[in-house]
Scaffold this motif. Structure first.
Motif, PDB file in Angstrom:
ATOM      1  N   GLN A 138      19.842  -6.550  -6.892  1.00  0.00           N
ATOM      2  CA  GLN A 138      18.594  -7.146  -7.308  1.00  0.00           C
ATOM      3  C   GLN A 138      17.432  -6.322  -6.763  1.00  0.00           C
ATOM      4  N   VAL A 139      16.276  -6.519  -7.389  1.00  0.00           N
ATOM      5  CA  VAL A 139      15.090  -5.782  -6.970  1.00  0.00           C
ATOM      6  C   VAL A 139      14.638  -6.252  -5.592  1.00  0.00           C
ATOM      7  N   GLN A 140      14.369  -5.295  -4.719  1.00  0.00           N
ATOM      8  CA  GLN A 140      13.799  -5.586  -3.406  1.00  0.00           C
ATOM      9  C   GLN A 140      12.660  -4.624  -3.134  1.00  0.00           C
ATOM     10  N   LEU A 141      11.573  -5.182  -2.606  1.00  0.00           N
ATOM     11  CA  LEU A 141      10.417  -4.393  -2.188  1.00  0.00           C
ATOM     12  C   LEU A 141      10.118  -4.772  -0.750  1.00  0.00           C
ATOM     13  N   VAL A 142      10.164  -3.803   0.149  1.00  0.00           N
ATOM     14  CA  VAL A 142       9.992  -4.081   1.572  1.00  0.00           C
ATOM     15  C   VAL A 142       8.838  -3.252   2.112  1.00  0.00           C
ATOM     16  N   GLU A 143       7.755  -3.952   2.484  1.00  0.00           N
ATOM     17  CA  GLU A 143       6.578  -3.264   3.022  1.00  0.00           C
ATOM     18  C   GLU A 143       6.698  -3.079   4.527  1.00  0.00           C
ATOM     19  N   SER A 144       6.023  -2.063   5.020  1.00  0.00           N
ATOM     20  CA  SER A 144       5.916  -1.835   6.457  1.00  0.00           C
ATOM     21  C   SER A 144       4.634  -1.045   6.722  1.00  0.00           C
ATOM     22  N   GLY A 145       4.247  -1.011   8.007  1.00  0.00           N
ATOM     23  CA  GLY A 145       3.112  -0.190   8.398  1.00  0.00           C
ATOM     24  C   GLY A 145       1.825  -0.925   8.698  1.00  0.00           C
ATOM     25  N   GLY A 146       1.818  -2.230   8.500  1.00  0.00           N
ATOM     26  CA  GLY A 146       0.619  -2.985   8.814  1.00  0.00           C
ATOM     27  C   GLY A 146       0.401  -3.098  10.315  1.00  0.00           C
ATOM     28  N   GLY A 147      -0.758  -3.660  10.684  1.00  0.00           N
ATOM     29  CA  GLY A 147      -1.043  -3.847  12.097  1.00  0.00           C
ATOM     30  C   GLY A 147      -2.521  -4.076  12.334  1.00  0.00           C
ATOM     31  N   LEU A 148      -2.887  -3.977  13.602  1.00  0.00           N
ATOM     32  CA  LEU A 148      -4.274  -4.148  14.041  1.00  0.00           C
ATOM     33  C   LEU A 148      -4.889  -2.767  14.270  1.00  0.00           C
ATOM     34  N   VAL A 149      -6.053  -2.555  13.697  1.00  0.00           N
ATOM     35  CA  VAL A 149      -6.725  -1.265  13.842  1.00  0.00           C
ATOM     36  C   VAL A 149      -8.214  -1.504  13.986  1.00  0.00           C
ATOM     37  N   GLN A 150      -8.877  -0.625  14.701  1.00  0.00           N
ATOM     38  CA  GLN A 150     -10.321  -0.740  14.879  1.00  0.00           C
ATOM     39  C   GLN A 150     -11.042  -0.249  13.625  1.00  0.00           C
ATOM     40  N   PRO A 151     -12.257  -0.755  13.409  1.00  0.00           N
ATOM     41  CA  PRO A 151     -13.053  -0.232  12.274  1.00  0.00           C
ATOM     42  C   PRO A 151     -13.171   1.282  12.350  1.00  0.00           C
ATOM     43  N   GLY A 152     -13.033   1.923  11.185  1.00  0.00           N
ATOM     44  CA  GLY A 152     -13.050   3.376  11.119  1.00  0.00           C
ATOM     45  C   GLY A 152     -11.690   4.019  11.277  1.00  0.00           C
ATOM     46  N   GLY A 153     -10.704   3.222  11.636  1.00  0.00           N
ATOM     47  CA  GLY A 153      -9.362   3.749  11.841  1.00  0.00           C
ATOM     48  C   GLY A 153      -8.569   3.881  10.556  1.00  0.00           C
ATOM     49  N   SER A 154      -7.310   4.271  10.716  1.00  0.00           N
ATOM     50  CA  SER A 154      -6.433   4.520   9.567  1.00  0.00           C
ATOM     51  C   SER A 154      -5.092   3.830   9.752  1.00  0.00           C
ATOM     52  N   LEU A 155      -4.491   3.482   8.640  1.00  0.00           N
ATOM     53  CA  LEU A 155      -3.121   2.981   8.597  1.00  0.00           C
ATOM     54  C   LEU A 155      -2.447   3.530   7.348  1.00  0.00           C
ATOM     55  N   ARG A 156      -1.138   3.642   7.417  1.00  0.00           N
ATOM     56  CA  ARG A 156      -0.362   4.044   6.252  1.00  0.00           C
ATOM     57  C   ARG A 156       0.699   2.980   5.979  1.00  0.00           C
ATOM     58  N   LEU A 157       0.592   2.340   4.837  1.00  0.00           N
ATOM     59  CA  LEU A 157       1.577   1.354   4.426  1.00  0.00           C
ATOM     60  C   LEU A 157       2.660   2.025   3.597  1.00  0.00           C
ATOM     61  N   SER A 158       3.881   1.528   3.753  1.00  0.00           N
ATOM     62  CA  SER A 158       5.011   1.999   2.959  1.00  0.00           C
ATOM     63  C   SER A 158       5.654   0.817   2.267  1.00  0.00           C
ATOM     64  N   CYS A 159       6.216   1.078   1.103  1.00  0.00           N
ATOM     65  CA  CYS A 159       6.971   0.067   0.375  1.00  0.00           C
ATOM     66  C   CYS A 159       8.252   0.715  -0.120  1.00  0.00           C
ATOM     67  N   ALA A 160       9.367   0.308   0.467  1.00  0.00           N
ATOM     68  CA  ALA A 160      10.668   0.841   0.071  1.00  0.00           C
ATOM     69  C   ALA A 160      11.256  -0.049  -1.016  1.00  0.00           C
TER      70      ALA A 160
END
Length: 112
Positions: free
Chosen positions: A1-23
């Motif tokens: 069956q179809v599965q979508l699993v996100e990762s990479g979220g979190g707490l970051v300060q303004p001006g910062g960066s994050l990279r989300l992934s979805c497998a």
């Protein structure tokens, strides 16, 4: 069956960066477009970015120039690179397969 699993979220300060992934799994990833949505508390879920099977991209006006969606078909993974983050980017971010499937979501909080 179809599965979508996100990762990479979190707490970051303004001006910062994050990279989300979805497998993704359970279908032929390379032939489908993929989207990222987000939902902030008390607000409707909104489209953030989309990428076609051929790699064409589209963005919400609020994130243009700051966010980049990309995909790696060999890894069946879609990414959302988020730079220059603002407090108003705080939301749960969802990966979406336009045939009707959603991931479980990953929380992004932008705060000092």
């Amino acid at each position: 069956q179809v599965q979508l699993v996100e990762s990479g979220g979190g707490l970051v300060q303004p001006g910062g960066s994050l990279r989300l992934s979805c497998a993704a799994s359970g279908y032929i990833f390379s032939i489908y477009a993929m989207d990222w949505y987000r939902q902030a508390p008390g607000k409707q879920r909104e489209l953030v970015a989309a990428i076609t099977s051929g790699g064409n991209t589209n963005y919400a006006n609020s994130v243009k120039g700051r966010f980049t969606i990309s995909r790696d078909n060999a890894k069946s993974t879609v990414y959302l690179q988020m730079n220059s983050l603002k407090p108003e980017d705080t939301a749960v971010y969802y990966c979406h397969l336009p045939t009707g499937y959603w991931g479980q979501g990953t929380q992004v909080t932008v705060s000092s």
